[in-house]
Write a protein that holds these residues in place. Structure first.
Motif, PDB file in Angstrom:
ATOM      1  N   GLN A   1      -3.227  -7.073  -3.651  1.00 31.42           N
ATOM      2  CA  GLN A   1      -4.614  -7.508  -3.783  1.00 31.42           C
ATOM      3  C   GLN A   1      -5.386  -6.574  -4.706  1.00 31.42           C
ATOM      4  OE1 GLN A   1      -6.574  -8.241   0.030  1.00 31.42           O
ATOM      5  NE2 GLN A   1      -4.611  -8.608   1.027  1.00 31.42           N
ATOM      6  N   LYS A   2      -6.451  -7.083  -5.272  1.00 36.90           N
ATOM      7  CA  LYS A   2      -7.360  -6.258  -6.067  1.00 36.90           C
ATOM      8  C   LYS A   2      -8.738  -6.276  -5.414  1.00 36.90           C
ATOM      9  CE  LYS A   2      -5.105  -6.615 -10.580  1.00 36.90           C
ATOM     10  NZ  LYS A   2      -5.286  -6.933 -12.005  1.00 36.90           N
ATOM     11  N   PRO A   3      -9.356  -5.113  -5.250  1.00 32.30           N
ATOM     12  CA  PRO A   3      -8.828  -3.780  -5.576  1.00 32.30           C
ATOM     13  C   PRO A   3      -7.743  -3.356  -4.590  1.00 32.30           C
ATOM     14  CG  PRO A   3     -10.869  -3.542  -4.381  1.00 32.30           C
ATOM     15  CD  PRO A   3     -10.694  -5.029  -4.623  1.00 32.30           C
ATOM     16  N   PHE A   4      -6.928  -2.408  -5.033  1.00 38.81           N
ATOM     17  CA  PHE A   4      -5.945  -1.793  -4.144  1.00 38.81           C
ATOM     18  C   PHE A   4      -6.019  -0.288  -4.325  1.00 38.81           C
ATOM     19  CE2 PHE A   4      -1.776   0.224  -3.634  1.00 38.81           C
ATOM     20  CZ  PHE A   4      -1.566  -0.032  -2.285  1.00 38.81           C
ATOM     21  N   SER A   5      -6.207   0.413  -3.223  1.00 34.62           N
ATOM     22  CA  SER A   5      -6.227   1.877  -3.258  1.00 34.62           C
ATOM     23  C   SER A   5      -5.553   2.429  -2.014  1.00 34.62           C
ATOM     24  CB  SER A   5      -7.660   2.414  -3.333  1.00 34.62           C
ATOM     25  OG  SER A   5      -8.241   2.192  -4.598  1.00 34.62           O
ATOM     26  N   VAL A   6      -4.886   3.552  -2.201  1.00 38.70           N
ATOM     27  CA  VAL A   6      -4.306   4.293  -1.088  1.00 38.70           C
ATOM     28  C   VAL A   6      -5.219   5.471  -0.779  1.00 38.70           C
ATOM     29  CG1 VAL A   6      -2.374   5.718  -0.312  1.00 38.70           C
ATOM     30  CG2 VAL A   6      -1.946   3.658  -1.674  1.00 38.70           C
ATOM     31  N   ILE A   7      -5.600   5.584   0.485  1.00 43.55           N
ATOM     32  CA  ILE A   7      -6.283   6.791   0.958  1.00 43.55           C
ATOM     33  C   ILE A   7      -5.288   7.484   1.877  1.00 43.55           C
ATOM     34  CG2 ILE A   7      -8.230   7.783   2.187  1.00 43.55           C
ATOM     35  CD1 ILE A   7      -9.847   5.317   1.490  1.00 43.55           C
ATOM     36  N   ALA A   8      -4.717   8.577   1.406  1.00 42.72           N
ATOM     37  CA  ALA A   8      -3.721   9.292   2.202  1.00 42.72           C
ATOM     38  C   ALA A   8      -4.339  10.546   2.786  1.00 42.72           C
ATOM     39  CB  ALA A   8      -2.517   9.654   1.331  1.00 42.72           C
ATOM     40  N   THR A   9      -3.955  10.852   4.009  1.00 47.07           N
ATOM     41  CA  THR A   9      -4.336  12.129   4.596  1.00 47.07           C
ATOM     42  C   THR A   9      -3.071  12.944   4.794  1.00 47.07           C
ATOM     43  OG1 THR A   9      -4.115  11.540   6.949  1.00 47.07           O
ATOM     44  CG2 THR A   9      -6.175  10.924   5.836  1.00 47.07           C
ATOM     45  N   GLN A  10      -3.199  14.239   4.630  1.00 49.76           N
ATOM     46  CA  GLN A  10      -2.060  15.101   4.925  1.00 49.76           C
ATOM     47  C   GLN A  10      -2.543  16.391   5.544  1.00 49.76           C
ATOM     48  OE1 GLN A  10       0.454  16.271   1.690  1.00 49.76           O
ATOM     49  NE2 GLN A  10      -1.013  17.669   0.799  1.00 49.76           N
ATOM     50  N   ASN A  11      -1.755  16.902   6.468  1.00 46.84           N
ATOM     51  CA  ASN A  11      -2.037  18.170   7.113  1.00 46.84           C
ATOM     52  C   ASN A  11      -1.468  19.297   6.269  1.00 46.84           C
ATOM     53  OD1 ASN A  11      -3.199  16.843   9.353  1.00 46.84           O
ATOM     54  ND2 ASN A  11      -1.169  16.532  10.250  1.00 46.84           N
ATOM     55  N   PRO A  12      -1.981  20.515   6.431  1.00 47.44           N
ATOM     56  CA  PRO A  12      -1.418  21.648   5.671  1.00 47.44           C
ATOM     57  C   PRO A  12       0.090  21.733   5.858  1.00 47.44           C
ATOM     58  CG  PRO A  12      -3.430  22.301   6.788  1.00 47.44           C
ATOM     59  CD  PRO A  12      -3.115  20.913   7.270  1.00 47.44           C
ATOM     60  N   SER A  13       0.807  22.096   4.786  1.00 46.90           N
ATOM     61  CA  SER A  13       2.271  22.050   4.785  1.00 46.90           C
ATOM     62  C   SER A  13       2.909  23.079   5.705  1.00 46.90           C
ATOM     63  CB  SER A  13       2.795  22.247   3.357  1.00 46.90           C
ATOM     64  OG  SER A  13       2.348  23.479   2.833  1.00 46.90           O
ATOM     65  N   ASP A  14       2.112  24.032   6.213  1.00 47.64           N
ATOM     66  CA  ASP A  14       2.712  25.013   7.120  1.00 47.64           C
ATOM     67  C   ASP A  14       2.674  24.557   8.567  1.00 47.64           C
ATOM     68  OD1 ASP A  14      -0.029  25.193   7.267  1.00 47.64           O
ATOM     69  OD2 ASP A  14      -0.095  27.385   7.337  1.00 47.64           O
ATOM     70  N   LEU A  15       2.110  23.359   8.835  1.00 48.78           N
ATOM     71  CA  LEU A  15       2.123  22.840  10.193  1.00 48.78           C
ATOM     72  C   LEU A  15       3.496  22.265  10.514  1.00 48.78           C
ATOM     73  CD1 LEU A  15      -1.288  21.018  10.760  1.00 48.78           C
ATOM     74  CD2 LEU A  15      -0.645  23.339  11.362  1.00 48.78           C
ATOM     75  N   SER A  16       3.854  22.295  11.776  1.00 47.72           N
ATOM     76  CA  SER A  16       5.159  21.798  12.213  1.00 47.72           C
ATOM     77  C   SER A  16       5.322  20.317  11.885  1.00 47.72           C
ATOM     78  CB  SER A  16       5.294  22.007  13.729  1.00 47.72           C
ATOM     79  OG  SER A  16       6.492  21.456  14.211  1.00 47.72           O
ATOM     80  N   GLY A  17       6.496  19.972  11.349  1.00 46.95           N
ATOM     81  CA  GLY A  17       6.812  18.567  11.100  1.00 46.95           C
ATOM     82  C   GLY A  17       6.300  18.019   9.791  1.00 46.95           C
ATOM     83  N   THR A  18       5.839  18.878   8.897  1.00 47.47           N
ATOM     84  CA  THR A  18       5.321  18.405   7.612  1.00 47.47           C
ATOM     85  C   THR A  18       6.261  18.808   6.481  1.00 47.47           C
ATOM     86  OG1 THR A  18       4.016  20.417   7.232  1.00 47.47           O
ATOM     87  CG2 THR A  18       2.935  18.607   8.404  1.00 47.47           C
ATOM     88  N   SER A  19       6.176  18.064   5.380  1.00 47.05           N
ATOM     89  CA  SER A  19       6.963  18.386   4.184  1.00 47.05           C
ATOM     90  C   SER A  19       6.087  18.183   2.954  1.00 47.05           C
ATOM     91  CB  SER A  19       8.206  17.486   4.096  1.00 47.05           C
ATOM     92  OG  SER A  19       7.835  16.119   4.050  1.00 47.05           O
TER      93      SER A  19
END
Length: 294
Positions: free
Chosen positions: A130-148
């Protein structure tokens, strides 16, 4: 019009006025947003409020280590001796990829085609989004457990990144005393497709020359930093959208200066993340003069 949208979002998001504005500009320009912060700081509320205020369709994907690409894109299945397609949650206007860096690299990469081409391929069949299409991503700091860490190829597809502002004393009291956690702010009368086309916002050669001078300054002084042509094109489009929100018919040097810290933030890894925006202002923007400046 845009003042009303910003005021609506501010009912749920305290502070962060410029980040609200630049996020609206990013969606208008067809870009993508990366919000990097600790859990519980309001990232999801920010994304949901932004979508509601623009009267767009919204879907949320909670990323986990066992999430598969087909959970995002969709899959085909056999029904009555005929293959049919079950489309995934990516088929919407705004998709919130919550805690993106908790998924495997293979699952993270499911977004690459959608973010760049605005299409999705499922079992060799390509569908337009669809238009518009946007991704809003959230990410936790990479030093938190379970993140890459997100791969550079994916990071470069995000137009801007930021962390939400830390609330001051009065703002914290306002949030804590508010009885309703999330206010419905969707304005069904607002039509996104009625927004003025960015092709009508003029960008003169001096502005483009200024952006290229910044690019050359980075290449000359920080040889280990890669600034892609994609990111420079994002800068032009985002500056046009910000000029539109500011009620201008053309891009000025100021729009370039306003958006660049957030465009470069996730592309520079030479200082601590929390210091990146100020570093860009002090060590890059302040040292590159605008064309014809005495």
């Amino acid at each position: 019009m845009f003042d009303n949208i910003i005021n609506s979002i501010s009912k749920n998001v305290v502070g962060n006025e410029f980040k609200i504005k630049i996020s609206i500009a990013t969606i208008i320009s067809g870009g993508h947003i990366l919000i990097e912060d600790l859990p519980g700081t309001g990232k999801t509320t920010f994304a949901k409020s932004l979508t509601e205020a623009l009267n767009l369709n919204f879907k949320r994907i909670q990323f986990t280590s066992d999430l598969l690409p087909s959970d995002i894109l969709g899959y085909t299945y056999l029904k009555n001796n005929k293959f049919e397609t079950n489309k995934g949650p990516i088929f919407t206007n705004i998709v919130l990829a919550d805690e993106l860096n908790r998924a495997s690299p293979k699952t993270q990469s499911a977004f690459l085609e959608a973010m760049e081409e605005g299409t999705v391929t499922i079992d060799k069949k390509t569908f337009k989004l669809q238009k518009p299409f946007s991704v809003i991503a959230t990410q936790n700091p990479s030093d938190l457990s379970g993140t890459s860490l997100l791969p550079e190829s994916q990071l470069d597809r995000f137009s801007i990144s930021f962390s939400l502002d830390e609330l001051d004393h009065s703002q914290r009291l306002k949030v804590l005393s508010d009885k309703k956690f999330f206010k419905e702010i969707k304005n069904k009368s607002f039509k996104f497709n009625k927004i003025k086309s960015l092709s009508k916002i003029y960008t003169n050669e001096d502005v483009i020359e200024y952006l290229d001078k910044i690019h050359q300054h980075i290449k000359s002084n920080y040889s280990n930093v890669h600034i892609s042509i994609r990111s420079l094109k994002h800068t032009i489009q985002l500056s046009k959208a910000l000029a539109l929100i500011n009620g201008k018919e053309y891009v000025t040097f100021q729009e370039i200066k306003d958006v660049l810290p957030y465009i470069l933030r996730h592309r520079l890894s030479i200082v601590e993340k929390n210091d990146t925006v100020q570093f860009i202002k002090n060590e890059i923007l302040s040292k590159v003069h605008v064309p014809n400046e005495v």
